[in-house]
Design an enzyme around this catalytic site. Structure first.
Site, PDB file in Angstrom:
ATOM      1  CG  HIS A  67      46.020 -61.329  47.528  1.00  0.00           C
ATOM      2  ND1 HIS A  67      47.114 -60.668  47.024  1.00  0.00           N
ATOM      3  CD2 HIS A  67      45.218 -60.350  48.016  1.00  0.00           C
ATOM      4  CE1 HIS A  67      46.988 -59.383  47.217  1.00  0.00           C
ATOM      5  NE2 HIS A  67      45.832 -59.147  47.819  1.00  0.00           N
ATOM      6  CB  ALA A  68      40.711 -63.232  45.767  1.00  0.00           C
TER       7      ALA A  68
END
Lengths: 148, 162
Positions: A67-68
């Site tokens: 994720h980011a």
């Protein structure tokens, strides 16, 4: 927000073709590009890779949640990939990961990002759900499973 | 004799629906003379869960908590402006914790007699029914609950206030 708002067939790949971590990240990002969800795959790769460099998002038990937070998306974006043979994702338990949830969010939607991550985390705690998910053979089956 | 609505709490989460709820709350407070409060909950329960399940590393927890606190301030400021434009006094509360329990606690602490929330998202699976935090709050608070719907109509009522 319901996770079902984010789960669409064009953002699900079964089975994944990659056999290495970096290739898998590219494959899932390309999936989002083809679905028209992102326009700058290189920028996405950089932030997702940077997060992985701080510690693998391979949680163990066959699950990874790369994720980011990035300006390269305008809304919460989810891709799901399944690799029945498993991929070495440097997971905490040393086991290969088989189910991948890639979640991206713009910086101004941290609340929704947390909601989405929490819901995915909750789902992955269900052994029955994960068992069925890993054995899904098509994107349609995955969507159907989320709808139950 | 005082009416049934004297102390209103509106729950804000940054969604369009919750802003509509705030506009409705201002309209209702103006017309009833009730006191008005607004609450934003920084969902630290979810943040803690993400750290426990090792999805978040410590630096992410801190970064996201700051983001959420900034969001809280931004949305509470917006609601304050909505109220002040209509000369409606308002008390603002920011709490950290689990959404449903923080709503319930504040309702009890302030002796709220009406909780106003925005339209709930559509139920799409059985899981949605189990895990919607605002719905849990709606079921557990001891006061009446009003769900504000129809963004355009509510805005028109709000705009027509003196």
């Amino acid at each position: 927000m319901s996770i079902l708002d984010l789960v669409t067939e064009d953002c699900i790949k079964v089975p994944l073709e990659s056999t290495r971590k970096n290739d898998l990240l590219h494959e899932m990002i390309d999936l989002l590009k083809e679905a028209g969800k992102i326009s700058d795959p290189d920028a996405i790769y950089q932030v997702v890779r940077a997060r992985e460099d701080q510690g693998s998002t391979g949680l163990g038990e066959g699950i990874a949640i790369p994720h980011a937070k990035t300006d390269a998306v305008t809304d919460i974006t989810l891709a799901i990939g399944i690799s029945p043979q498993g991929i070495d994702f440097e997971s905490l338990d040393g086991e290969d990961a088989k189910v991948f949830f890639m979640i991206l969010a713009p910086p101004d939607k941290s609340g929704l990002h947390i909601e989405a991550l929490s819901e995915v985390a909750r789902l992955t705690r269900s052994a029955a759900f994960m068992r069925t998910l890993i054995h899904s053979e098509t994107p349609a089956e995955v969507v159907e499973l989320f709808q139950e | 004799m005082a009416g049934p609505i004297q102390n209103i709490l509106v729950y804000i989460d940054g969604s369009e629906e919750s802003v509509t709820a705030a506009e409705y709350a201002v309209c209702l407070a103006k017309s009833t003379g009730a006191e008005l409060s607004a609450l934003y909950v920084v969902n630290t329960r979810a943040l803690n869960d993400l750290v426990k399940s090792r999805i978040f590393i410590a630096s992410e927890e801190q970064e996201y908590q700051e983001d959420l606190e900034n969001d809280a301030q931004k949305y509470l400021d917006h609601v304050k402006e909505l109220a002040h434009k209509k000369a409606q006094p308002i008390e603002l509360y920011q709490k950290n914790g689990a959404i449903h329990s923080e709503i319930k606690h504040l309702v009890e602490d302030l002796d709220i007699d009406l909780l106003i929330i925005g339209e709930l998202s559509k139920i799409q699976s059985r899981r949605d029914e189990f895990y919607n935090e605002v719905e849990r709050a709606m079921r557990s608070v001891p006061c009446s609950v009003l769900i504000a719907k129809d963004e355009d109509l509510v805005w028109s009522h709000y705009e027509s206030l003196a």
